[in-house]
Scaffold this motif. Structure first.
Motif, PDB file in Angstrom:
ATOM      1  N   LEU A  85      18.715 -25.039  17.101  1.00  0.00           N
ATOM      2  CA  LEU A  85      18.217 -24.049  16.137  1.00  0.00           C
ATOM      3  C   LEU A  85      18.611 -24.422  14.708  1.00  0.00           C
ATOM      4  O   LEU A  85      17.804 -24.310  13.783  1.00  0.00           O
ATOM      5  CB  LEU A  85      18.760 -22.665  16.479  1.00  0.00           C
ATOM      6  CG  LEU A  85      18.125 -21.978  17.682  1.00  0.00           C
ATOM      7  CD1 LEU A  85      18.939 -20.758  18.089  1.00  0.00           C
ATOM      8  CD2 LEU A  85      16.690 -21.604  17.396  1.00  0.00           C
ATOM      9  N   LEU A  86      19.846 -24.858  14.549  1.00  0.00           N
ATOM     10  CA  LEU A  86      20.287 -25.268  13.207  1.00  0.00           C
ATOM     11  C   LEU A  86      19.522 -26.496  12.728  1.00  0.00           C
ATOM     12  O   LEU A  86      19.214 -26.616  11.529  1.00  0.00           O
ATOM     13  CB  LEU A  86      21.792 -25.525  13.204  1.00  0.00           C
ATOM     14  CG  LEU A  86      22.658 -24.276  13.373  1.00  0.00           C
ATOM     15  CD1 LEU A  86      24.130 -24.658  13.494  1.00  0.00           C
ATOM     16  CD2 LEU A  86      22.445 -23.301  12.221  1.00  0.00           C
ATOM     17  N   ALA A  87      19.185 -27.406  13.640  1.00  0.00           N
ATOM     18  CA  ALA A  87      18.414 -28.594  13.268  1.00  0.00           C
ATOM     19  C   ALA A  87      17.001 -28.202  12.836  1.00  0.00           C
ATOM     20  O   ALA A  87      16.448 -28.780  11.891  1.00  0.00           O
ATOM     21  CB  ALA A  87      18.363 -29.583  14.428  1.00  0.00           C
ATOM     22  N   LEU A 118      16.169 -30.391  21.409  1.00  0.00           N
ATOM     23  CA  LEU A 118      17.568 -30.064  21.685  1.00  0.00           C
ATOM     24  C   LEU A 118      17.698 -28.604  22.110  1.00  0.00           C
ATOM     25  O   LEU A 118      18.420 -28.287  23.067  1.00  0.00           O
ATOM     26  CB  LEU A 118      18.418 -30.346  20.449  1.00  0.00           C
ATOM     27  CG  LEU A 118      19.925 -30.224  20.590  1.00  0.00           C
ATOM     28  CD1 LEU A 118      20.450 -31.157  21.678  1.00  0.00           C
ATOM     29  CD2 LEU A 118      20.593 -30.549  19.258  1.00  0.00           C
ATOM     30  N   TYR A 119      16.991 -27.722  21.444  1.00  0.00           N
ATOM     31  CA  TYR A 119      16.998 -26.303  21.793  1.00  0.00           C
ATOM     32  C   TYR A 119      16.481 -26.091  23.218  1.00  0.00           C
ATOM     33  O   TYR A 119      17.082 -25.373  24.016  1.00  0.00           O
ATOM     34  CB  TYR A 119      16.155 -25.525  20.785  1.00  0.00           C
ATOM     35  CG  TYR A 119      15.994 -24.069  21.124  1.00  0.00           C
ATOM     36  CD1 TYR A 119      17.030 -23.173  20.908  1.00  0.00           C
ATOM     37  CD2 TYR A 119      14.811 -23.586  21.666  1.00  0.00           C
ATOM     38  CE1 TYR A 119      16.895 -21.825  21.221  1.00  0.00           C
ATOM     39  CE2 TYR A 119      14.667 -22.248  21.982  1.00  0.00           C
ATOM     40  CZ  TYR A 119      15.707 -21.377  21.764  1.00  0.00           C
ATOM     41  OH  TYR A 119      15.574 -20.059  22.079  1.00  0.00           O
ATOM     42  N   SER A 143       8.975 -33.266  12.004  1.00  0.00           N
ATOM     43  CA  SER A 143      10.395 -33.154  11.648  1.00  0.00           C
ATOM     44  C   SER A 143      11.093 -32.050  12.439  1.00  0.00           C
ATOM     45  O   SER A 143      12.312 -32.031  12.547  1.00  0.00           O
ATOM     46  CB  SER A 143      10.549 -32.908  10.143  1.00  0.00           C
ATOM     47  OG  SER A 143      10.000 -31.649   9.798  1.00  0.00           O
ATOM     48  N   LEU A 144      10.334 -31.119  13.002  1.00  0.00           N
ATOM     49  CA  LEU A 144      10.915 -30.047  13.815  1.00  0.00           C
ATOM     50  C   LEU A 144      11.216 -30.497  15.239  1.00  0.00           C
ATOM     51  O   LEU A 144      12.005 -29.857  15.939  1.00  0.00           O
ATOM     52  CB  LEU A 144       9.952 -28.856  13.877  1.00  0.00           C
ATOM     53  CG  LEU A 144       9.550 -28.215  12.572  1.00  0.00           C
ATOM     54  CD1 LEU A 144       8.497 -27.148  12.816  1.00  0.00           C
ATOM     55  CD2 LEU A 144      10.749 -27.638  11.862  1.00  0.00           C
ATOM     56  N   VAL A 179      17.344 -17.496  12.198  1.00  0.00           N
ATOM     57  CA  VAL A 179      18.036 -18.590  12.903  1.00  0.00           C
ATOM     58  C   VAL A 179      19.508 -18.231  13.086  1.00  0.00           C
ATOM     59  O   VAL A 179      20.073 -18.429  14.159  1.00  0.00           O
ATOM     60  CB  VAL A 179      17.862 -19.930  12.151  1.00  0.00           C
ATOM     61  CG1 VAL A 179      18.824 -20.978  12.670  1.00  0.00           C
ATOM     62  CG2 VAL A 179      16.433 -20.415  12.277  1.00  0.00           C
ATOM     63  N   LEU A 180      20.122 -17.688  12.052  1.00  0.00           N
ATOM     64  CA  LEU A 180      21.522 -17.283  12.156  1.00  0.00           C
ATOM     65  C   LEU A 180      21.704 -16.222  13.245  1.00  0.00           C
ATOM     66  O   LEU A 180      22.640 -16.296  14.049  1.00  0.00           O
ATOM     67  CB  LEU A 180      22.021 -16.758  10.816  1.00  0.00           C
ATOM     68  CG  LEU A 180      23.479 -16.322  10.767  1.00  0.00           C
ATOM     69  CD1 LEU A 180      24.394 -17.500  11.056  1.00  0.00           C
ATOM     70  CD2 LEU A 180      23.800 -15.715   9.419  1.00  0.00           C
TER      71      LEU A 180
END
Length: 127
Positions: free
Chosen positions: A14-16, A39-40, A32-33, A107-108
């Motif tokens: 999520l941070l990426a 990873l998510y 780029s996403l 995202v946070l």
């Protein structure tokens, strides 16, 4: 990878995604996403598989089908509620923080439960 590592990978993914949006601009290439989304998804798959196995560990074999059906129904309902909730949060915060700020806050909001899940899985493994 452990289920705790999967939860941490989910948060890192999520941070990426957030970092890719922030550095690539609002209309940047979707490619780029991809690393963050992969990873998510990888982390989420590890966590969900581990939790389903853990939840069904104490179920009698003759009840496993009904128990897994009930569990997966609850998972689907909670995921739908989560999407609706984070969508509503984004909608409300985008009026004051703008779309970029609302995305960062959303995202946070999603990273915090991923980290809490990692901690709880670590405690569960130790118990």
């Amino acid at each position: 990878m452990s289920s705790r590592g999967g939860a941490l990978a989910t948060g890192a993914g999520l941070l990426a995604v957030w970092a890719a949006v922030e550095t690539g601009g609002r209309g940047g290439p979707a490619l780029s996403l991809l690393p963050g989304l992969l990873l998510y998804g990888f982390g989420g798959g590890i966590v969900s598989t581990s939790l389903i196995g853990l939840a069904l560990a104490g179920v009698a074999p003759e009840d496993a089908g009904a128990a897994s059906g009930g569990l997966l129904t609850a998972v689907q309902a909670s995921e739908a509620a989560g999407v609706a909730g984070i969508g509503a949060f984004f909608s409300v915060t985008s009026h004051t923080a703008g779309p970029g700020g609302a995305f960062g806050l959303a995202v946070l909001v999603l990273v915090v439960p991923a980290v809490v899940t990692a901690g709880l899985l670590h405690r569960l493994r130790d118990a």
